[in-house]
Design an enzyme around this catalytic site. Structure first.
Site, PDB file in Angstrom:
ATOM      1  N   GLU A 332     -35.141   4.430 -11.665  1.00  0.00           N
ATOM      2  CA  GLU A 332     -34.804   5.754 -12.135  1.00  0.00           C
ATOM      3  C   GLU A 332     -35.992   6.137 -12.920  1.00  0.00           C
ATOM      4  OE1 GLU A 332     -32.984   8.059 -11.255  1.00  0.00           O
ATOM      5  OE2 GLU A 332     -31.922   6.653  -9.833  1.00  0.00           O
ATOM      6  N   ASP A 415     -38.873   2.817  -6.181  1.00  0.00           N
ATOM      7  CA  ASP A 415     -38.693   1.401  -5.468  1.00  0.00           C
ATOM      8  C   ASP A 415     -39.580   0.654  -5.917  1.00  0.00           C
ATOM      9  OD1 ASP A 415     -35.895   2.150  -4.888  1.00  0.00           O
ATOM     10  OD2 ASP A 415     -36.172   2.081  -2.669  1.00  0.00           O
TER      11      ASP A 415
END
Length: 474
Positions: A332, A415
């Site tokens: 995030e 990611d």
């Protein structure tokens, strides 16, 4: 000349298939339009429905598979080097049938829901239900003695409120079925009927309280703004967007859930250490009681500049361990570090400006557009509503596909950011665990996911974490 020829062809086609007899209800003075906007609306609506139904059927077929896709199992075997890959394979195999059953139930419900929406959308426009509702709204305003106040704005506001109420009532049985049948059957719904209806009432009241003054201002700006009104509308909506980004998480969302400071302990310390490591200006950590409505989990951050807050759903805290939660937050914060949130805001503001600019250029077609749907009123709201529902609809759908492509790209980048921080194992095991706990789709059709998914399928994310250039296996 070519454009005129196309319009002439479409007008003849509209007449030949009998659409010139519609809408059945027309306001007094609404003559036949010289442009085939109704035909375009019906044709485009059917085209989108057929395309999406085809994709839904492809996905529905995948949901009938009895075993997990081999590619997923092969990737899961490499989740980490501590034999948890084989453990993940075992868990996926045990949860696969439950995931498929959940997906099939949602798919069957979606077929019925989308078909019902199609029928309602076409019949209301072909029968002239909306022009009739405008006349009803005008009558109510006249009875209230507001007919001479603010031009068309009182009628416009009444029309919007009545439309929202009726749409909510029409959709209520579907919302109840989705929540208390589909979600409850698979163990996700935690709401009571009382909480469900309380949420509906609060949402409706908030929508009215917020939308009525905002819509009034937009209509007034369009009326007084001259030929460059779209610049002033955009400036107003920009300020409103900033206001909403401020009050939604701090004022509105706490009306529905309880936000509590995250308790001291390993999880809080680990998150604070992550924030310091990446220079994320964390000021508060909250846990929210999402479990009182659903067993699904989530986490997000919000705030401006040097005042950022992270919120964890209590369901996420129960479903994942500390390392996995911190790894997910590393993903995030990757969105923050690479300005994905700012990117989305800039795109939305550019889209807003472009759409109102296009509306300004299309105002000369406003009368033909209104007449096509049975309106004789020249109210700005009706022209605005029809422009976005008819003329701007193709742009909206294309932008939706583009935003999904961009979102999936951003997810891969976030990611990769978490992996470079050293959270590869935790992120992979965390994603697998959340996929299992939420009974996520483990066998997505590639065309369906490409069109609908804002996040890449699990198998693609796991593969990317292992094979992307510059990302080394831990």
């Amino acid at each position: 000349m070519a454009f005129a020829s196309v319009l002439g062809f479409l007008a003849n086609l509209e007449s030949s298939i009998g659409l010139e007899a519609f809408p059945k209800y027309r306001q007094e003075g609404a003559e036949k339009s010289d442009a085939p906007f109704l035909l375009f609306f019906v044709g485009f609506t059917l085209l989108v429905y057929l395309l999406e139904t085809y994709l839904d059927l492809r996905q529905h077929r995948n949901l009938k598979a009895g075993t997990p896709p081999p590619t997923l199992l092969e990737v899961l075997k490499t989740v980490d080097e501590d034999n948890k890959g084989l453990e993940a394979v075992s868990k996926v195999e045990s949860k696969f049938s439950a995931s498929q059953a959940y997906g099939l139930d949602k798919s069957r419900f979606h077929f019925f829901d989308s078909t019902f929406d199609l029928v309602v959308g076409l019949t209301t426009n072909l029968l002239g239900w909306m022009p009739w509702l405008w006349d009803v709204s005008s009558g109510l305003v006249a009875k209230a003695g507001l007919g001479d106040w603010g031009g068309d704005i009182p009628t416009s506001l009444t029309f919007v409120v009545l439309t929202m109420v009726l749409q909510t009532l029409i959709g209520l049985p579907f919302s109840l079925y989705s929540t208390f049948v589909v979600e409850a059957k698979h163990g996700f719904n935690k709401q009571t009927l009382g909480l469900f209806f309380a949420d509906k009432v609060k949402s409706m009241l908030l929508t009215v309280v917020i939308s009525v003054p905002v819509l009034s201002c937009v209509l007034k700006i369009i009326e007084l703004g001259g030929k460059h009104f779209y610049v002033y509308v955009w400036a107003f909506m920009f300020c409103f967007s900033i206001l909403m980004l401020t009050i939604v998480p701090t004022v509105i969302m706490p009306m529905f859930n309880t936000y509590s400071p995250l308790e001291d302990g390993e999880l809080k310390s680990s998150i604070e250490n992550l924030a310091k490591r990446v220079s994320f200006p964390l000021t508060n950590l909250f846990s929210v009681d999402g479990s009182k409505r659903s067993a699904h989990s989530n986490a997000y951050f919000y705030g401006f500049f040097k005042n950022k807050r992270i919120v964890l759903y209590d369901t996420l805290i129960k479903q994942a361990d500390t390392n996995e939660i911190v790894s997910i937050l590393g993903h995030e914060l990757g969105h923050w570090k690479m300005s994905h949130t700012l990117q989305g805001f800039v795109i939305s503001q550019t889209y807003l400006l472009a759409s109102f600019c296009a509306f300004g250029l299309a105002t000369e077609l406003g009368e033909s557009l209104r007449l096509s749907f049975g309106y004789s009123t020249s109210a700005t709201l009706i022209t605005l509503y029809l422009f976005f529902a008819v003329m701007w609809a193709p742009v909206d759908h294309l932008l939706g596909v583009f935003m999904n492509v961009l979102s999936r790209k951003n997810e891969f980048e976030a990611d990769a950011y978490a992996v470079k921080l050293g959270y590869s194992k935790g992120l992979q095991s965390g994603l697998v665990k959340l996929q299992l706990e939420n009974l996520g789709n483990m066998n997505p059709d590639p065309w369906y996911s490409a069109f609908h998914y804002s996040h890449p399928p699990l198998v693609e994310r796991l593969q990317a974490m292992r094979t992307d250039i510059g990302i080394k296996r831990e």
